[in-house]
Scaffold this active site. Structure first.
Site, PDB file in Angstrom:
ATOM      1  CD  GLU A   1      58.898  31.217  -0.816  1.00  0.00           C
ATOM      2  OE1 GLU A   1      58.085  32.270  -0.990  1.00  0.00           O
ATOM      3  OE2 GLU A   1      60.078  31.140  -0.073  1.00  0.00           O
TER       4      GLU A   1
ATOM      5  CG  ASN B   1      59.952  36.630  -1.966  1.00  0.00           C
ATOM      6  OD1 ASN B   1      60.187  37.146  -0.583  1.00  0.00           O
ATOM      7  ND2 ASN B   1      60.890  36.611  -3.378  1.00  0.00           N
TER       8      ASN B   1
ATOM      9  CG  ASN C   1      59.409  36.969   2.721  1.00  0.00           C
ATOM     10  OD1 ASN C   1      59.973  36.323   3.626  1.00  0.00           O
ATOM     11  ND2 ASN C   1      59.116  37.424   2.346  1.00  0.00           N
ATOM     12  CD  GLU C   2      62.639  38.812   1.418  1.00  0.00           C
ATOM     13  OE1 GLU C   2      62.608  38.205   0.394  1.00  0.00           O
ATOM     14  OE2 GLU C   2      63.909  37.752   1.453  1.00  0.00           O
TER      15      GLU C   2
ATOM     16  CE1 TYR D   1      68.569  32.595   1.227  1.00  0.00           C
ATOM     17  CE2 TYR D   1      67.554  34.526   1.105  1.00  0.00           C
ATOM     18  CZ  TYR D   1      67.427  33.107   1.618  1.00  0.00           C
ATOM     19  OH  TYR D   1      66.356  32.537   1.520  1.00  0.00           O
TER      20      TYR D   1
ATOM     21  CD  GLU E   1      63.372  33.889   3.622  1.00  0.00           C
ATOM     22  OE1 GLU E   1      64.476  34.553   2.733  1.00  0.00           O
ATOM     23  OE2 GLU E   1      62.644  34.741   3.293  1.00  0.00           O
TER      24      GLU E   1
ATOM     25  CD  GLN F   1      62.548  27.835   0.513  1.00  0.00           C
ATOM     26  OE1 GLN F   1      61.569  26.734   0.425  1.00  0.00           O
ATOM     27  NE2 GLN F   1      61.861  28.492   0.284  1.00  0.00           N
TER      28      GLN F   1
END
Length: 501
Positions: A26, A71, A171-172, A243, A291, A348
């Site tokens: 990212e 993001n 994304n999200e 996460y 992710e 990442q």
């Protein structure tokens, strides 16, 4: 402690998709600038990319890299990243409150991916933009020639299409922190129409619909069912993000977090299949866990970072030995669901919650989590087999039964090899008996372990002390293998087998 494990060819879970070992770059922190790209570095190639980092990425065998966010993508104008570098604008990145120079753009990143042997998993902006920008980007990347955007690509030096096959629809989008955050109904409708338009440009692409950004979201479940109900026939995958951290510093609880991942995946599979049944559809939606990682070490530091810098240090977790053990458990969990999880991206790749770290004008090195990921990515090819395991368990506040042994087997018929990945969660050694009822093992070709370290030990630039070492603590008797899994250890056992008839 004793454990028994039986492996049988008939207990196949699914063929492991190579994309299960994907990663993520990212435009945030030092992932790009100072990570993969540092023109002033002694190892930099003509394009400005660090050759030492390239070699470490190649060693990981990453087949797919999600890009450019995260993001970041929800405020990104992709047109800023093409054409002459001298004319590319500097922009405010509102997601990470940084300055984006756009010196690394689509063409540069595509060439870097080619160098490391990876495909791009491209994310489109469904925050501040939408359908029109997305379909133009597909045209720019994938249409051969003769149209406005395909000719622009050729003018910029790329004659042949980039031929990007996997695309993320935002994304999200369930997260209030996301620029352009939407309700499930708003996002589902936009995603459906965007996917339709993108596939009209290139009907060979596959698209990923945003699921919940974690299983702890208050809208988890309702979000999945709503967006799938709207966009089911236009999409190919549903995303999961998760996460894990260790805020209580409770080792037993921490190493049990992979059971949470297991429940998360099973729940989302059930939701996908519920909508399939509701729609009487013949189409199966698979999962993209695009992710996943461990993230908690850098939280306090990130609060002190001043905004509006170019490539400020963000999310630079320094992973320790217990993190490597949990990562091994998480990888095994993904393999246990290889029938439905076809894409996964370790988030990442460099500097930002990453297996690879760099110093400015200095060295690049492997973090503790690098090694389990590398071993599974390179050796976990073929068909995942569900073993029958007998072992003691313990309880935590979340789970009544956490097995001390976390393990999976993968059969690679192309190489006539069976590989067992195993984590001993316990603080005492484990005597493991491996039994193969319909597999003829000829020899143990390699047995490596990571063990014997203080759980808080980290790797450093000049001292990669936590890494796999050879073990000889095994013996073979007929069709059984007896081996010692040391306390708190990550283990990889490779066995040569007689070819399948």
């Amino acid at each position: 402690m004793k454990a028994k494990m039986s492996v049988n060819r008939t207990q196949g879970i699914g063929t492991v998709d190579r994309r299960l070992y994907g990663s993520f770059i990212e435009h945030m922190g030092r992932a790009v600038y100072g990570g993969i790209y540092e023109p002033s570095h002694p190892s930099a190639n003509q394009a400005g990319f660090r050759q030492d980092v390239i070699e470490l990425v190649k060693e990981l065998s990453v087949p797919l890299i999600r890009y450019p966010g995260g993001n970041f993508v929800s405020g990104f104008d992709w047109e800023d990243s093409i054409g002459s570098r001298n004319q590319r604008p500097k922009r405010l990145d509102l997601a990470w409150r940084s300055i984006e120079t756009n010196q690394v753009g689509l063409h540069e990143f595509a060439k870097w991916c080619q160098e490391v042997g990876a495909e791009i998993n491209m994310a489109v902006n469904l925050g501040t933009r939408g359908l029109d920008a997305a379909r133009n980007l597909v045209e720019y990347c994938n249409y051969p020639s003769g149209t406005y955007w395909s000719e622009k690509r050729r003018e910029h030096g790329q004659e042949e299409p980039f031929a990007i096959k996997t695309w993320c629809l935002g994304n999200e989008m369930d997260g209030p922190w996301q620029i352009g955050h939407k309700t499930a109904k708003e996002y589902g409708r936009l995603a459906e129409e965007t996917a339709k338009a993108m596939k009209l440009v290139d009907d060979s692409i596959e698209v990923v619909l945003c699921g919940s950004s974690s299983s702890s979201m208050p809208t988890f479940g309702e979000w999945e069912l709503t967006v799938l109900d709207q966009a089911y026939e236009q999409v190919d995958y549903l995303s999961l993000h998760q996460y894990y951290g260790n805020p209580t510093d409770d080792l037993k609880h921490y190493l049990a977090r992979s059971l949470d991942m297991d429940q998360f995946i099973s729940g989302v599979v059930a939701m996908c299949d519920a909508i399939k049944a509701k729609k009487h559809s013949k189409k199966q939606i698979n999962l993209s866990f695009d992710e996943w990682n461990i993230w908690y070490h850098s939280a306090e530091h990130d609060l002190t970072v001043k905004p509006w810098q170019v490539a400020p240090p963000l999310l630079e977790d320094h992973y320790n030995f217990e993190d490597a053990l949990l990562l091994g458990c998480l990888l095994i969990t993904l393999l246990k669901h290889s029938d439905r999880v076809k894409i996964a991206c370790l988030a990442q790749l460099v500097n930002v919650i990453a297996p690879i770290m760099t110093e400015e004008n200095g060295s690049a090195w492997r973090q503790t989590i690098y090694y389990p990921f590398m071993q599974v990515a390179t050796l976990g090819q073929g068909v995942a087999l569900r073993p029958e395991i007998t072992v003691d368990s313990y309880s935590t506040s979340d789970f009544e039964e956490v097995p001390y042994l976390e393990s999976i087997a993968v059969m690679n018929d192309d190489k006539n090899e069976l590989v067992v990945f195993a984590v001993n969660r316990g603080e005492e050694n484990m005597e493991l008996s491996l039994d193969f009822s319909d597999i003829q093992v000829t020899e143990v070709s390699d047995f490596s372990e990571m063990s014997g370290h203080d759980i808080k030990t980290v790797n450093q630039p000049d001292k990669e002390q936590i890494k796999p070492v050879k073990s000889t603590a095994y013996e073979q008797k007929d069709q059984q293998i007896h081996c010692l899994l040391k306390s708190l250890s990550w283990n990889v056992i490779r066995m040569s087998v007689v070819p399948k008839i």
